[in-house]
Write a protein that holds these residues in place. Structure first.
Motif, PDB file in Angstrom:
ATOM      1  N   GLN A  86       0.805  -1.220   0.000  1.00 58.80           N
ATOM      2  CA  GLN A  86       0.000   0.000   0.000  1.00 58.80           C
ATOM      3  C   GLN A  86       0.840   1.273   0.000  1.00 58.80           C
ATOM      4  N   THR A  87       2.130   1.134  -0.294  1.00 56.26           N
ATOM      5  CA  THR A  87       3.017   2.285  -0.482  1.00 56.26           C
ATOM      6  C   THR A  87       3.614   2.216  -1.879  1.00 56.26           C
ATOM      7  N   LEU A  88       3.499   3.297  -2.621  1.00 54.69           N
ATOM      8  CA  LEU A  88       4.062   3.369  -3.963  1.00 54.69           C
ATOM      9  C   LEU A  88       5.493   3.894  -3.888  1.00 54.69           C
ATOM     10  N   VAL A  89       6.387   3.270  -4.653  1.00 57.06           N
ATOM     11  CA  VAL A  89       7.784   3.693  -4.704  1.00 57.06           C
ATOM     12  C   VAL A  89       8.085   4.231  -6.096  1.00 57.06           C
ATOM     13  N   LEU A  90       8.715   5.401  -6.131  1.00 55.00           N
ATOM     14  CA  LEU A  90       9.136   6.027  -7.383  1.00 55.00           C
ATOM     15  C   LEU A  90      10.657   6.195  -7.378  1.00 55.00           C
ATOM     16  N   GLN A  97      -3.171  10.838  -8.214  1.00 51.57           N
ATOM     17  CA  GLN A  97      -2.071  11.489  -8.914  1.00 51.57           C
ATOM     18  C   GLN A  97      -1.088  10.494  -9.511  1.00 51.57           C
ATOM     19  N   TYR A  98      -0.810   9.408  -8.769  1.00 49.84           N
ATOM     20  CA  TYR A  98       0.240   8.487  -9.188  1.00 49.84           C
ATOM     21  C   TYR A  98      -0.260   7.097  -9.567  1.00 49.84           C
ATOM     22  N   GLY A  99      -1.491   6.766  -9.248  1.00 49.69           N
ATOM     23  CA  GLY A  99      -2.022   5.470  -9.629  1.00 49.69           C
ATOM     24  C   GLY A  99      -2.074   4.483  -8.478  1.00 49.69           C
TER      25      GLY A  99
END
Length: 715
Positions: free
Chosen positions: A62-66, A114-116
């Motif tokens: 549940q955390t997005l990494v960029l 914003q990020y999906g």
């Protein structure tokens, strides 16, 4: 810490990250962010080889990494063993060299609009170094007070000018760490039989980040990251009665994980008719292979080998993005952005050699052998719009919306509203409300294997069946639905001046249809279904399902003071506090076998209370002439750990890390430090009778005191 955003964002510089003595990025972040946790699972071949992290008490997925603002791919390794975050698919931050990172940005709020998909707890953005010159090199050695965990780290970085105004920065890092072991004498056998600590591992990583201005005003850019980890860990001890012909004194299987990782991005940005545009292609690939040695397949008798190839997993992802944005001369200012994205994912399971999975399978790691080949893929398309408007100076309003359509489960729409108001220079108020989704991963939909697990204190083979497998369907499985969230947050930011800033944010996150691996399902009805489907090597079954609805709420406070105490003395002090509470709102019942719960008490507690409810930290950095002193104090709140057929709450502990750096010359610095200076260990598990006195759910770990020495050169 930012002071002008509608949601909380922490910014950690490369200098602050490098000042710590932790041996990888994930450990470093745990002791610098109150919202970040990193349990030290050690006995699970999946979770120990590719460890997970979390934000705000939620799960890793549940955390997005960029990386440089582009979505990072997940690992091919799914956490299928018992332990923290069972069933999650982590993004492996430690596959990127720490020396390649310019800063880490942690956005603590839902940002799926914003990020999906995946941005429910927040977003972590790793910004790579962009230096056109200069060189860096370092070597570090460390070990625990017990003499274990001997660690050698070597890094190198070089920047080059590229064309007219461009750059390429190359970074590499090698980490070799010996295993640690806090296991004690096993009272059953009168000797140490297990391992409990960090696995032995060797990491080799490299990164390149580049940018090149083109004729006509456009700019080409991109990055490449490469990583390989070879790790060695041990599951649970096998008693002398398991196979005395080979191992009359019992044996401890050894599981080897060879994990390879590649991330790449290439793009072009420019300006057209007042619009800033950016076109990118981002690729990710993860390949993991398991081997098991010092083992036996008891079903093969004395003809059994003692080592097997256990199979592997492959995951790849490719994203193509086009984004446009521009500033608008409206009222006190406005910004508008829009974009489209195409996403492709593929997942494959590779079977082990036949002897690894035949009948009972290899002890410690029965090889992968799904009933039907797993080689699947899916596509996703999305479009978003993001707008900001300042009606008057000091007031910023934002709105975003995103539409996503996946080939396997359908479409979803998410949205977000934000407000930031600064009525006076020293105070600001902020708030946000948003909806989000997390698409079920391919790994969760199709993973299938048999593993050796402790089940009610007894070591058994447990079958993990794909959601579409006839066994799962007969046991009550149905196609996975996306998790859907609603996020609410509000906060205050104070900037009284003199280097002092303070923020306080409260939040609530409601998540429906949370995906989890079921309880170990067993009993006469389960046995009959397994037998009907020809399953002979497992008496226990489980699968992934949309198991529960939960509510996570809490608050976070951050105070920072950065001041020059004298002409040659500077102090940077950060204090952080986080409170997190997750409560199940609904646990779904099994539609086919209602008498068998999908989640039992232990699994429910793992969702709700396996992470600290409270966490506080103090980070202090004092620079004086040629010296730099660093102190980190981290207090972990209580956690709930599995205990018998239920769970019990364990009180948290406090860790203190200290270091001192001396700049011998402008180019050469020597750093020495101690990690966990108080030699603090978690509370002991009462009644533990196998020589493993600490819970693997504990976020602090059980390595005790560690020392390190580092030599750094900058040119």
């Amino acid at each position: 810490m930012t002071t002008d955003t509608a949601v909380p964002v922490d910014v950690l510089s490369a200098e602050s990250l490098a000042a710590r003595g932790q041996n990888d990025l994930t450990k470093t972040l745990e002791f610098m962010s109150p919202s970040f946790n990193y349990p030290r699972t050690s006995s699970g071949p999946s979770s120990a080889g590719a460890r997970s992290f979390t934000l705000r008490g939620l799960i890793p997925d549940q955390t997005l990494v960029l990386v440089n603002g582009q979505r990072r791919h997940a690992s091919s390794i799914i956490t299928f063993n018992n332990g923290a975050f069972r069933g999650s698919v982590p993004v492996d931050l430690n596959m990127i060299p720490l020396t390649a990172i310019k800063r880490v940005e942690i956005l603590r709020d839902g940002a799926a609009a914003q990020y999906g998909s995946d941005a429910i707890a927040g977003v972590i953005n790793l910004v790579l170094r962009d230096e056109p010159g200069g060189a860096h090199g370092s070597v570090q050695y460390g070990q625990t007070q017990r003499g274990t965990g001997k660690t050698f780290i070597a890094t190198a970085r070089q920047g080059f000018a590229l064309g007219d105004g461009g750059f390429v920065t190359l970074s590499t890092e090698v980490r070799d760490r010996g295993d640690t072991n806090a296991a004690e004498i096993d009272p059953r056998f009168g000797r140490v039989t297990s391992t409990l600590g960090d696995p032995q591992s060797t990491d080799i990583q490299a990164a390149a980040n580049a940018e090149l201005p083109l004729k006509g005003g456009a700019t080409m850019f991109g990055y490449l990251t490469l990583g390989r980890r070879e790790s060695e860990m041990s599951p649970l001890f096998r008693a002398p009665t398991v196979f005395p012909a080979f191992y009359p004194n019992g044996f401890l299987p050894i599981v080897n994980l060879d994990l390879k990782d590649l991330g790449a991005n290439i793009g072009v940005r420019g300006t057209l008719a007042g619009w800033n545009w950016e076109l990118t292609d981002t690729f990710g690939y993860s390949k993991g292979d398991y081997g098991v040695s010092n083992t036996v397949n008891t079903s093969l008798g004395t003809n059994s080998p003692k080592a097997f190839y256990g199979g592997g997993a492959r995951y790849r992802q490719n994203l193509v993005n086009l984004t446009v944005r521009r500033a608008l001369d409206v009222m006190a200012g406005a910004n508008l952005a829009a974009g489209v994205e195409h996403r492709f994912e593929a997942y494959e399971l590779v079977s082990g050699e036949p002897g690894s999975y035949t009948l009972s399978g290899a002890q410690g790691f029965p090889g992968f052998h799904p009933p039907s080949p797993v080689d699947v893929d899916r596509t996703g398309r999305s479009a978003f719009i993001d707008a900001e408007l300042s009606p008057i100076q000091g007031l910023n309003l934002g709105a975003a919306a995103r539409f996503e359509d996946y080939s396997d489960f359908g479409d979803a729409t998410t949205g977000k509203l934000t407000a930031f108001w600064r009525p006076a220079p020293l105070i600001a108020l902020r708030a946000a409300v948003s909806t989000g989704i997390r698409a079920p991963s391919l790994q969760q939909q199709y993973f299938s294997t048999v593993t050796s697990q402790l089940n009610n204190g007894v070591l058994q083979n447990v079958g993990n069946f794909a959601v579409t497998d006839p066994v799962s369907v007969a046991l009550g499985a149905s196609p996975l639905r996306p998790e859907k969230s609603k996020n609410y947050s509000a906060g205050i930011v104070l900037t009284p001046g003199h280097g002092l800033t303070f923020s306080l944010d409260a939040f609530r996150i409601d998540i429906n249809d949370r995906i989890a691996m079921t309880e170990n399902l067993q009993g006469p009805q389960v046995a009959a279904i397994l037998a009907t489907n020809g399953v002979t090597n497992a008496a226990v079954a489980r699968f992934f399902t949309n198991a529960s609805d939960t509510r996570t709420q809490g608050w976070e406070a951050t105070l920072r003071w950065d001041a020059r105490l004298a002409q040659d003395t500077r102090l940077a002090l950060t204090m952080g506090y986080g409170a997190f509470d997750t409560d199940p709102l609904r646990i779904r019942t099994n539609p086919v076998l209602p008498s068998i719960p999908l989640l039992g008490p232990t699994s429910i507690d793992a969702v709700a209370d396996a992470q600290p409810r409270l966490k506080a930290l103090v980070n202090a950095e004092l620079s004086w002439r040629a010296w730099r002193f660093t102190a980190d104090v981290t207090d972990f709140g209580s956690t709930s750990i599995p205990f018998g057929t239920g769970s019990m709450r364990m009180q948290g502990k406090t860790s203190v890390d200290l270091s001192a750096a001396w700049s011998v010359t402008k180019a050469l610095t020597v750093t020495a430090g101690v990690i966990n200076a108080g030699d603090t260990y978690p509370n002991r598990v009462p009644g533990e009778a196998t020589g493993r006195p600490y819970s693997e759910f504990d976020p602090m770990g059980f390595n005790g005191r560690e020392y390190f020495l580092r030599l750094t050169a900058e040119f």
